[in-house]
Write an enzyme that holds these catalytic residues in place. Structure first.
Site, PDB file in Angstrom:
ATOM      1  N   ASP A 121     -10.455   1.709  13.559  1.00 15.27           N
ATOM      2  CA  ASP A 121      -9.578   1.074  12.564  1.00 15.27           C
ATOM      3  C   ASP A 121      -8.786   2.104  11.762  1.00 15.27           C
ATOM      4  O   ASP A 121      -8.444   1.874  10.607  1.00 15.27           O
ATOM      5  CB  ASP A 121     -10.379   0.176  11.602  1.00 15.27           C
ATOM      6  CG  ASP A 121     -11.277  -0.808  12.332  1.00 15.27           C
ATOM      7  OD1 ASP A 121     -10.748  -1.536  13.190  1.00 15.27           O
ATOM      8  OD2 ASP A 121     -12.486  -0.837  12.060  1.00 15.27           O
TER       9      ASP A 121
ATOM     10  N   LYS B 278      -0.288   1.797  15.389  1.00 14.84           N
ATOM     11  CA  LYS B 278       1.026   2.087  14.807  1.00 14.84           C
ATOM     12  C   LYS B 278       1.534   3.452  15.264  1.00 14.84           C
ATOM     13  O   LYS B 278       2.708   3.609  15.617  1.00 14.84           O
ATOM     14  CB  LYS B 278       0.942   2.060  13.283  1.00 14.84           C
ATOM     15  CG  LYS B 278       2.234   2.558  12.652  1.00 14.84           C
ATOM     16  CD  LYS B 278       2.103   3.014  11.228  1.00 14.84           C
ATOM     17  CE  LYS B 278       3.305   3.863  10.845  1.00 14.84           C
ATOM     18  NZ  LYS B 278       3.409   4.085   9.396  1.00 14.84           N
TER      19      LYS B 278
ATOM     20  N   ALA C   8     -11.091  -3.689  21.202  1.00 17.74           N
ATOM     21  CA  ALA C   8     -10.183  -2.947  20.327  1.00 17.74           C
ATOM     22  C   ALA C   8      -9.288  -3.930  19.584  1.00 17.74           C
ATOM     23  O   ALA C   8      -9.108  -5.069  20.008  1.00 17.74           O
ATOM     24  CB  ALA C   8      -9.334  -1.985  21.152  1.00 17.74           C
TER      25      ALA C   8
ATOM     26  N   HIS D  69      -5.553  -3.319  17.818  1.00 13.31           N
ATOM     27  CA  HIS D  69      -4.477  -2.445  17.351  1.00 13.31           C
ATOM     28  C   HIS D  69      -3.347  -3.296  16.781  1.00 13.31           C
ATOM     29  O   HIS D  69      -2.737  -4.094  17.490  1.00 13.31           O
ATOM     30  CB  HIS D  69      -3.988  -1.552  18.493  1.00 13.31           C
ATOM     31  CG  HIS D  69      -5.009  -0.542  18.912  1.00 13.31           C
ATOM     32  ND1 HIS D  69      -4.842   0.296  19.993  1.00 13.31           N
ATOM     33  CD2 HIS D  69      -6.221  -0.225  18.384  1.00 13.31           C
ATOM     34  CE1 HIS D  69      -5.907   1.079  20.104  1.00 13.31           C
ATOM     35  NE2 HIS D  69      -6.747   0.769  19.144  1.00 13.31           N
TER      36      HIS D  69
ATOM     37  N   ARG E  10     -24.570   0.728  38.746  1.00 12.77           N
ATOM     38  CA  ARG E  10     -23.880   0.548  40.037  1.00 12.77           C
ATOM     39  C   ARG E  10     -23.989  -0.889  40.545  1.00 12.77           C
ATOM     40  O   ARG E  10     -24.064  -1.150  41.743  1.00 12.77           O
ATOM     41  CB  ARG E  10     -24.409   1.551  41.076  1.00 12.77           C
ATOM     42  CG  ARG E  10     -24.200   2.984  40.674  1.00 12.77           C
ATOM     43  CD  ARG E  10     -24.647   3.968  41.737  1.00 12.77           C
ATOM     44  NE  ARG E  10     -26.078   3.907  41.997  1.00 12.77           N
ATOM     45  CZ  ARG E  10     -26.999   4.532  41.256  1.00 12.77           C
ATOM     46  NH1 ARG E  10     -26.632   5.257  40.211  1.00 12.77           N
ATOM     47  NH2 ARG E  10     -28.273   4.445  41.560  1.00 12.77           N
TER      48      ARG E  10
ATOM     49  N   THR F 272     -20.394   2.214  20.231  1.00 11.94           N
ATOM     50  CA  THR F 272     -19.879   1.402  21.327  1.00 11.94           C
ATOM     51  C   THR F 272     -20.463   1.936  22.632  1.00 11.94           C
ATOM     52  O   THR F 272     -21.290   2.850  22.623  1.00 11.94           O
ATOM     53  CB  THR F 272     -18.341   1.405  21.323  1.00 11.94           C
ATOM     54  OG1 THR F 272     -17.860   0.384  22.210  1.00 11.94           O
ATOM     55  CG2 THR F 272     -17.765   2.754  21.723  1.00 11.94           C
TER      56      THR F 272
ATOM     57  N   LEU G 293      -2.222   6.273   3.314  1.00 13.30           N
ATOM     58  CA  LEU G 293      -2.185   7.031   2.068  1.00 13.30           C
ATOM     59  C   LEU G 293      -1.835   6.131   0.894  1.00 13.30           C
ATOM     60  O   LEU G 293      -2.383   6.277  -0.207  1.00 13.30           O
ATOM     61  CB  LEU G 293      -1.159   8.165   2.182  1.00 13.30           C
ATOM     62  CG  LEU G 293      -0.965   9.010   0.924  1.00 13.30           C
ATOM     63  CD1 LEU G 293      -2.223   9.821   0.625  1.00 13.30           C
ATOM     64  CD2 LEU G 293       0.249   9.923   1.072  1.00 13.30           C
TER      65      LEU G 293
END
Length: 429
Positions: free
Chosen positions: A14, A19, A40, A42, A144, A240, A333
């Site tokens: 995350d 981006k 995931a 995004h 396998r 994961t 930020l």
């Protein structure tokens, strides 16, 4: 300039990788997913439109960019076609620009059933899985026992392998978890029907990427999750099931390590985590609430609230080491705007002893008490700032301190969700 670049999350996922992949893809010709699956999430914001991708590489939103799903990804064909359907109004040619390795292990219905049953049975000790069958599919790969994309195009072979796998998994579902078994014939017919739709996209990804490189194309490798969730280097067992570090880009795509190029480590300006597991800098006060609300910290895949805390420079330094990070990208930020004081963990205290390295395993990390260094905050807004000189002095000092602690240069700063809310400090491509 580098021909290729690997995008890696340096925290617990995350970090805003989607981006940055989208932004850098303007200068690339191909984007490759090399591990994970549709666990995931995004998120890409372009103008007023928000797109969330789970399996398809983030470069799909750029015209003329080829997107690849490498052999290291576990593939749920149903999830793939669902995502393509959602993308179609925005990216009508997505299916024509998407290519899938014939060696991808398949996620099948019994993997999802096992994932959910196992998580429920663990009770308070649960890992926090997405329940999408990722872990069980990787287990079958290592054992396998996996059925792969290539098997879909051979009915008898697929049926034989499915029968063998289902015999084992149904036994576990029925006798261990007391769940209903999965139906062999239903799975067989459903997935063989999907083969026709998949066929035009299936290629030898390693060969295709080698040809693109020979033609001078720039390739971007898009990591999912984050370093601290890596099955080997993360906070085991709260991890994961794949290698999320930069080395996984080679194994999961068939591109040699020497050709990977620049490794860009993505990190938030603070820290978040979804699900269970140790988190030394986690905040339980009003600052934690502030970060969660200002940062809209809700998982794009699970919808679960993310846990929030101060920045952890010890963890970042470890992530830079195991990934061979070339440069840093610091995101979100702007979320810190308005805080009077900002803290960074620069070491840990364990039983009264100071240590400056990230310990291995969840038990050791849970015993760590963070040692903080404080920085003055800033009242000015950094949202949407696109030039380094326009950032508040305190924000620049904070960013430089993170880079100094990580012993890596600042390459990119993200100041908002839009693709153009970005400051480039170091040329990458």
């Amino acid at each position: 300039m580098n021909q290729n670049v690997v995008i890696i999350g340096t925290q617990w996922g995350d970090e805003g990788k989607g981006k940055i992949v989208d932004w850098l893809t303007e200068r690339c010709q191909a984007v490759v997913r090399f591990q994970g699956g549709h666990n995931a999430g995004h998120t890409l914001v372009i103008g007023a439109r928000k797109t969330i991708l789970h399996l398809i590489p983030s470069g799909i939103l750029r015209a003329d960019v080829s997107c690849f799903i490498g052999n290291g990804v576990v593939l749920d064909p149903l999830a793939l076609f669902s995502e393509l359907d959602e993308l179609r109004p925005v990216v009508p040619d997505a299916q024509e620009r998407l290519f899938i390795s014939d060696a991808c292990p398949l996620i099948l219905p019994y993997h999802k059933s096992l994932d959910r049953a196992r998580e429920q049975a663990m009770g308070a000790a649960k890992i926090g899985t997405t329940g999408r069958g990722i872990g069980p599919a990787y287990e079958d790969k290592v054992r396998r026992r996996a059925l792969r994309v290539a098997d879909l195009f051979h009915r008898e072979r697929f049926a034989a392998k499915l029968a063998e796998a289902l015999d084992y998994h149904n036994f576990v579902l029925q006798h261990y978890f007391k769940r209903e078994p999965e139906n062999f014939h239903a799975i067989l017919e459903q997935y063989l029907e999907l083969a026709d739709g998949l066929a035009p996209m299936v290629v030898d990804v390693s060969v295709r990427l080698a040809r693109l490189q020979a033609e001078g194309a720039r390739i971007l490798f898009e990591g999912a999750q984050g370093t601290l969730l890596d099955v080997d280097h993360g906070t085991y067992p709260f991890v994961t099931s794949s290698n999320t570090v930069a080395g996984g880009a080679s194994a999961g795509s068939g591109v040699g390590p020497a050709d990977l190029g620049y490794v860009l480590g993505i990190t938030k300006a603070y820290t978040t985590r979804v699900g269970a597991g140790p988190f030394p800098t986690e905040l339980f006060d009003e600052t934690g609430v502030f970060l969660a609300e200002r940062g809209a910290e809700v998982g794009a895949t699970t919808g679960r609230a993310r846990r929030c805390g101060w920045f952890d420079a010890v963890a970042l330094r470890a992530a830079c080491r195991v990934n061979g990070v070339t440069g840093l990208c610091i995101t979100k930020l702007d979320v810190l705007d308005g805080l009077a004081e900002i803290r960074v963990a620069v070491g840990y205290r364990v039983n009264g002893v100071v240590q400056e390295e990230l310990p291995g395993g969840a038990e050791a990390l849970a015993a760590c008490e963070p040692i903080y260094e404080s920085f003055p905050g800033w009242s000015e807004s950094t949202a949407g700032v696109r030039h380094w000189a326009d950032l508040p002095q305190a924000a620049r000092c904070y960013l430089e301190a993170i880079a100094e602690r990580a012993e890596r240069p600042l390459a990119i700063i993200s100041t908002g969700p839009d693709r153009d809310d970005t400051i480039l400090r170091t040329e990458i491509l």
